[in-house]
Design a protein around this motif. Structure first.
Motif, PDB file in Angstrom:
ATOM      1  N   VAL A 385      45.021  43.959  44.742  1.00  0.00           N
ATOM      2  CA  VAL A 385      46.307  43.856  44.050  1.00  0.00           C
ATOM      3  C   VAL A 385      46.388  42.432  43.505  1.00  0.00           C
ATOM      4  CG1 VAL A 385      48.794  44.231  44.213  1.00  0.00           C
ATOM      5  CG2 VAL A 385      47.265  45.437  45.772  1.00  0.00           C
ATOM      6  N   VAL A 386      46.463  42.312  42.180  1.00  0.00           N
ATOM      7  CA  VAL A 386      46.362  40.983  41.560  1.00  0.00           C
ATOM      8  C   VAL A 386      47.524  40.741  40.601  1.00  0.00           C
ATOM      9  CG1 VAL A 386      44.714  41.911  39.851  1.00  0.00           C
ATOM     10  CG2 VAL A 386      44.867  39.457  40.179  1.00  0.00           C
ATOM     11  N   ARG A 387      48.088  39.556  40.731  1.00  0.00           N
ATOM     12  CA  ARG A 387      49.169  39.143  39.834  1.00  0.00           C
ATOM     13  C   ARG A 387      48.558  38.361  38.695  1.00  0.00           C
ATOM     14  NH1 ARG A 387      53.810  35.526  42.247  1.00  0.00           N
ATOM     15  NH2 ARG A 387      55.136  35.869  40.458  1.00  0.00           N
ATOM     16  N   LEU A 388      48.927  38.729  37.483  1.00  0.00           N
ATOM     17  CA  LEU A 388      48.304  38.083  36.317  1.00  0.00           C
ATOM     18  C   LEU A 388      49.281  37.127  35.636  1.00  0.00           C
ATOM     19  CD1 LEU A 388      46.701  41.408  35.049  1.00  0.00           C
ATOM     20  CD2 LEU A 388      45.510  39.555  36.219  1.00  0.00           C
ATOM     21  N   GLY A 389      50.365  36.811  36.309  1.00  0.00           N
ATOM     22  CA  GLY A 389      51.434  35.965  35.752  1.00  0.00           C
ATOM     23  C   GLY A 389      52.757  36.546  36.206  1.00  0.00           C
ATOM     24  N   ASP A 390      53.847  36.241  35.488  1.00  0.00           N
ATOM     25  CA  ASP A 390      55.110  36.862  35.887  1.00  0.00           C
ATOM     26  C   ASP A 390      55.070  38.363  35.509  1.00  0.00           C
ATOM     27  OD1 ASP A 390      55.597  37.044  33.165  1.00  0.00           O
ATOM     28  OD2 ASP A 390      57.044  35.414  33.096  1.00  0.00           O
ATOM     29  N   ALA A 391      56.166  39.084  35.829  1.00  0.00           N
ATOM     30  CA  ALA A 391      56.144  40.546  35.658  1.00  0.00           C
ATOM     31  C   ALA A 391      55.825  40.931  34.220  1.00  0.00           C
ATOM     32  CB  ALA A 391      57.492  41.131  36.092  1.00  0.00           C
ATOM     33  N   GLY A 416      57.774  43.428  45.925  1.00  0.00           N
ATOM     34  CA  GLY A 416      58.565  42.623  45.000  1.00  0.00           C
ATOM     35  C   GLY A 416      57.785  42.023  43.844  1.00  0.00           C
ATOM     36  N   HIS A 417      56.472  42.232  43.810  1.00  0.00           N
ATOM     37  CA  HIS A 417      55.665  41.638  42.735  1.00  0.00           C
ATOM     38  C   HIS A 417      55.103  42.716  41.809  1.00  0.00           C
ATOM     39  CE1 HIS A 417      55.790  37.835  44.805  1.00  0.00           C
ATOM     40  NE2 HIS A 417      55.290  38.385  45.890  1.00  0.00           N
ATOM     41  N   THR A 418      55.250  42.492  40.502  1.00  0.00           N
ATOM     42  CA  THR A 418      54.570  43.361  39.539  1.00  0.00           C
ATOM     43  C   THR A 418      53.119  42.902  39.482  1.00  0.00           C
ATOM     44  OG1 THR A 418      56.588  43.622  38.293  1.00  0.00           O
ATOM     45  CG2 THR A 418      54.545  44.122  37.130  1.00  0.00           C
ATOM     46  N   ALA A 419      52.216  43.841  39.631  1.00  0.00           N
ATOM     47  CA  ALA A 419      50.800  43.453  39.753  1.00  0.00           C
ATOM     48  C   ALA A 419      49.896  44.544  39.189  1.00  0.00           C
ATOM     49  CB  ALA A 419      50.476  43.217  41.225  1.00  0.00           C
ATOM     50  N   MET A 420      48.614  44.183  39.035  1.00  0.00           N
ATOM     51  CA  MET A 420      47.610  45.186  38.655  1.00  0.00           C
ATOM     52  C   MET A 420      46.926  45.655  39.938  1.00  0.00           C
ATOM     53  SD  MET A 420      44.583  44.957  35.829  1.00  0.00           S
ATOM     54  CE  MET A 420      43.520  43.743  36.603  1.00  0.00           C
ATOM     55  N   GLU A 435      31.002  43.632  36.822  1.00  0.00           N
ATOM     56  CA  GLU A 435      30.903  42.373  36.053  1.00  0.00           C
ATOM     57  C   GLU A 435      31.451  42.572  34.636  1.00  0.00           C
ATOM     58  OE1 GLU A 435      30.314  39.623  37.573  1.00  0.00           O
ATOM     59  OE2 GLU A 435      29.740  40.661  39.404  1.00  0.00           O
ATOM     60  N   ARG A 436      31.094  43.672  34.013  1.00  0.00           N
ATOM     61  CA  ARG A 436      31.613  43.952  32.649  1.00  0.00           C
ATOM     62  C   ARG A 436      33.123  44.068  32.654  1.00  0.00           C
ATOM     63  NH1 ARG A 436      28.716  49.021  30.017  1.00  0.00           N
ATOM     64  NH2 ARG A 436      30.387  48.806  28.490  1.00  0.00           N
ATOM     65  N   SER A 437      33.650  44.720  33.682  1.00  0.00           N
ATOM     66  CA  SER A 437      35.099  44.941  33.770  1.00  0.00           C
ATOM     67  C   SER A 437      35.821  43.632  34.051  1.00  0.00           C
ATOM     68  CB  SER A 437      35.419  45.968  34.858  1.00  0.00           C
ATOM     69  OG  SER A 437      34.728  47.161  34.587  1.00  0.00           O
ATOM     70  N   LEU A 438      35.252  42.845  34.952  1.00  0.00           N
ATOM     71  CA  LEU A 438      35.847  41.535  35.251  1.00  0.00           C
ATOM     72  C   LEU A 438      35.931  40.689  33.981  1.00  0.00           C
ATOM     73  CD1 LEU A 438      34.300  40.007  38.507  1.00  0.00           C
ATOM     74  CD2 LEU A 438      36.709  39.983  37.846  1.00  0.00           C
ATOM     75  N   ALA A 439      34.822  40.657  33.242  1.00  0.00           N
ATOM     76  CA  ALA A 439      34.782  39.859  32.010  1.00  0.00           C
ATOM     77  C   ALA A 439      35.858  40.355  31.037  1.00  0.00           C
ATOM     78  CB  ALA A 439      33.390  39.942  31.371  1.00  0.00           C
ATOM     79  N   ALA A 440      36.012  41.687  30.928  1.00  0.00           N
ATOM     80  CA  ALA A 440      37.009  42.239  29.996  1.00  0.00           C
ATOM     81  C   ALA A 440      38.413  41.893  30.467  1.00  0.00           C
ATOM     82  CB  ALA A 440      36.844  43.751  29.902  1.00  0.00           C
ATOM     83  N   MET A 441      38.661  41.987  31.755  1.00  0.00           N
ATOM     84  CA  MET A 441      39.997  41.662  32.292  1.00  0.00           C
ATOM     85  C   MET A 441      40.341  40.200  31.997  1.00  0.00           C
ATOM     86  SD  MET A 441      39.822  43.516  36.026  1.00  0.00           S
ATOM     87  CE  MET A 441      39.891  45.296  36.188  1.00  0.00           C
ATOM     88  N   ILE A 442      39.396  39.325  32.259  1.00  0.00           N
ATOM     89  CA  ILE A 442      39.667  37.886  32.070  1.00  0.00           C
ATOM     90  C   ILE A 442      39.822  37.576  30.576  1.00  0.00           C
ATOM     91  CG2 ILE A 442      38.661  35.566  32.404  1.00  0.00           C
ATOM     92  CD1 ILE A 442      37.416  36.770  35.049  1.00  0.00           C
ATOM     93  N   ARG A 443      39.008  38.210  29.742  1.00  0.00           N
ATOM     94  CA  ARG A 443      39.123  38.020  28.285  1.00  0.00           C
ATOM     95  C   ARG A 443      40.514  38.475  27.798  1.00  0.00           C
ATOM     96  NH1 ARG A 443      35.158  41.328  26.836  1.00  0.00           N
ATOM     97  NH2 ARG A 443      36.524  43.029  26.192  1.00  0.00           N
ATOM     98  N   CYS A 444      40.957  39.633  28.254  1.00  0.00           N
ATOM     99  CA  CYS A 444      42.273  40.139  27.823  1.00  0.00           C
ATOM    100  C   CYS A 444      43.396  39.244  28.332  1.00  0.00           C
ATOM    101  CB  CYS A 444      42.503  41.560  28.335  1.00  0.00           C
ATOM    102  SG  CYS A 444      41.422  42.767  27.562  1.00  0.00           S
ATOM    103  N   ALA A 445      43.221  38.721  29.534  1.00  0.00           N
ATOM    104  CA  ALA A 445      44.283  37.886  30.113  1.00  0.00           C
ATOM    105  C   ALA A 445      44.403  36.555  29.389  1.00  0.00           C
ATOM    106  CB  ALA A 445      44.003  37.651  31.590  1.00  0.00           C
ATOM    107  N   ARG A 446      43.293  36.106  28.814  1.00  0.00           N
ATOM    108  CA  ARG A 446      43.305  34.782  28.171  1.00  0.00           C
ATOM    109  C   ARG A 446      43.618  34.832  26.692  1.00  0.00           C
ATOM    110  NH1 ARG A 446      38.407  32.190  31.641  1.00  0.00           N
ATOM    111  NH2 ARG A 446      39.687  31.666  33.458  1.00  0.00           N
ATOM    112  N   SER A 447      43.567  36.036  26.093  1.00  0.00           N
ATOM    113  CA  SER A 447      43.765  36.041  24.636  1.00  0.00           C
ATOM    114  C   SER A 447      45.233  36.301  24.285  1.00  0.00           C
ATOM    115  CB  SER A 447      42.866  37.095  24.000  1.00  0.00           C
ATOM    116  OG  SER A 447      43.161  38.338  24.535  1.00  0.00           O
TER     117      SER A 447
END
Ligand SMILES: Cc1ncc(COP(=O)(O)O)c(C=O)c1O
Length: 447
Positions: A385-391, A416-420, A435-447
């Motif tokens: 369960v990972v928080r990528l920022g606020d809700a 109480g936390h909105t998360a993935m 690894e491919r999925s991690l890279a895609a998640m991080i790319r989407c989170a940063r763009s």
């Protein structure tokens, strides 16, 4: 039988496409489903055309959850041998009610029953019910629980129903799966009249907050929190419940499968003290939908809750009649795929699959934490369960990840936390997919 060959060819092409296609359903294909909305057919359509239409319109409108990079909900894929066994069982078209009428598939259930008790190390005297999923497995086991605890009070639910029966104290954890409450509601025990026990930071029921147990009582514990994957403290909870004479039921929709692995058995220690267990085969056993299992220590309690007797039904001849243990009478041969998965992988293959998925979940957590995201749970199993920022930001990033299509994970609100929520429980997921999925998640989170 050109039609079946055509179906096999199309199914194979579909499965082969999963490696490369977008995981989410193609939005254009979803829009084209509208073309299926025709008036009720009055004339006939050639079977080959029906099949071609299904493949043309529905195949691209599917979620690729049978593929290697689907991490949504807690679903599982389908081992190829279980898909093949499912095809064969569909061709057999056996109504799996009685051993006398459909002995082949009834024996597959009976054999799988014995194997499962051994592999999951549950009390060997337990009965089994092959049902559609954990919701119905919980329902089935809790029907036995309800009837047994009232029988001890001299009340016969099967004959007399619940009106006027002694009230049953039903205890659940604050983070029970909503379908458990639904099952309790369907059994006349009420979704809201349960006592909810507070949980800790991982969603585990707090043994120190367990109320004084009355009689009759049913305590519902959880093996595998739907968000964190955490396990309730079974030894303490079961000891208290046993002392009070309460029935202990375990919802282990995915978490029960940790019993297959020696390295995970600390998580499920004490679970064998319970009276009944529910799990999904369509999750971590990786058989096709729909397939769930209920185990009940007191076989007679399950049988008396589920069996019917009618003049026209054939005698059982001393063999296990599958429908004596299930809510349904007519039913498909679900045991076939379970048998195929167990035989094909064996104890070591099953344990390796579970352990591999857990290691992959830890890799997700490590990679996302290294990228600066907050992991909210202790990754003890296959759930992250990972928080990528606020809700709002978390929601937007999840949408971007789903639209990107490399992989698919869903949204949750946990403590109480909105998360993935990332759930890894497919035979098909390779380390490279993580690894491919991690890279895609991080790319989407940063763009
Ligand atoms: C802990 C738990 N219980 C019950 C269920 C319901 O299972 P099913 O959807 O197979 O009925 C789920 C589904 O994810 C679950 O995770």
């Amino acid at each position: 039988m050109q039609l079946l060959e055509d179906a096999a060819r199309r199914a194979r092409a579909f499965l082969e496409s999963l490696e490369h296609r977008q995981v989410r359903p193609d939005p254009g294909a979803v829009a084209r489903l509208g073309q299926l909305e025709i008036p009720a057919p009055t004339g006939s359509t050639p079977p080959a055309e029906v099949l071609a239409q299904l493949d043309q319109f529905v195949s691209p409108a599917t979620m690729a959850n049978a593929g290697p990079r689907f991490f949504g909900f807690v679903m599982g894929g389908s081992l190829p041998v279980t898909v093949a066994a499912n095809w064969l069982a569909t061709a057999w078209d056996q109504n799996t009610c009685f051993d006398s009428a459909t002995p082949g598939v009834a024996r597959l259930e009976a054999i799988s029953h014995r194997w499962l008790l051994e592999l999951l190390d549950l009390p060997r005297e337990s009965a089994i019910s092959f049902v559609t999923g954990a919701t119905v497995a919980n329902f089935t086991a809790l029907a036995a629980a309800r009837n047994a605890v009232l029988k001890r009070q001299g009340w016969n639910v099967e004959a007399d129903g619940l009106f006027g029966a002694p009230p049953i104290q039903v205890i659940v954890g604050e983070e029970s799966h909503p379908t458990l409450l639904k099952s309790l509601g369907m059994l006349g025990l009420g979704r809201n009249r349960v006592i909810r026990v507070p949980v800790d930071s991982q969603g585990r029921m707090r043994a120190d907050k367990l109320p004084k147990l009355g009689n009759p009582a049913i305590l519902c514990v959880q093996a595998g929190n739907l968000n964190s994957g955490a396990y309730d403290p079974f030894p303490e909870l079961c000891a208290a419940a046993r002392e009070a004479g309460a029935w202990i039921h375990v919802d282990g929709a995915f978490g029960l499968w940790a019993r297959l692995s020696r390295s995970l058995d600390h998580l499920t220690r004490g679970i064998e003290l319970a009276d009944s267990w529910a799990t999904d085969a369509h999750k971590w056993l990786n058989v096709p939908f729909d397939s769930g299992l209920a185990f009940v220590r007191d076989a007679q309690a399950l049988r008396s809750a589920m069996a019917i007797t009618a003049e026209y039904l054939p005698p059982t001849g001393g063999r296990r009649a599958p429908s004596d243990f299930t809510p349904e009478l007519s039913r498909r041969a679900r045991g076939t795929e379970v048998y195929a998965a167990l035989l094909s992988l064996g104890r070591s293959g099953l344990a390796q699959m579970v352990e591999r998925n857990c290691a992959q979940a830890r890799r997700f957590a490590e990679g996302l934490a290294a990228a600066g995201f907050e992991i909210l749970n202790e990754v003890v199993l296959n759930q992250v369960v990972v928080r990528l920022g606020d809700a709002e930001r978390t929601r937007k990033i999840i949408e971007a990840i789903q639209a990107d299509g490399t992989c698919w994970a869903g949204i949750t609100v946990w403590q109480g936390h909105t998360a993935m929520r990332i759930s890894v429980c497919s035979w098909a997921t390779k380390d490279d997919d993580v690894e491919r999925s991690l890279a895609a998640m991080i790319r989407c989170a940063r763009s």
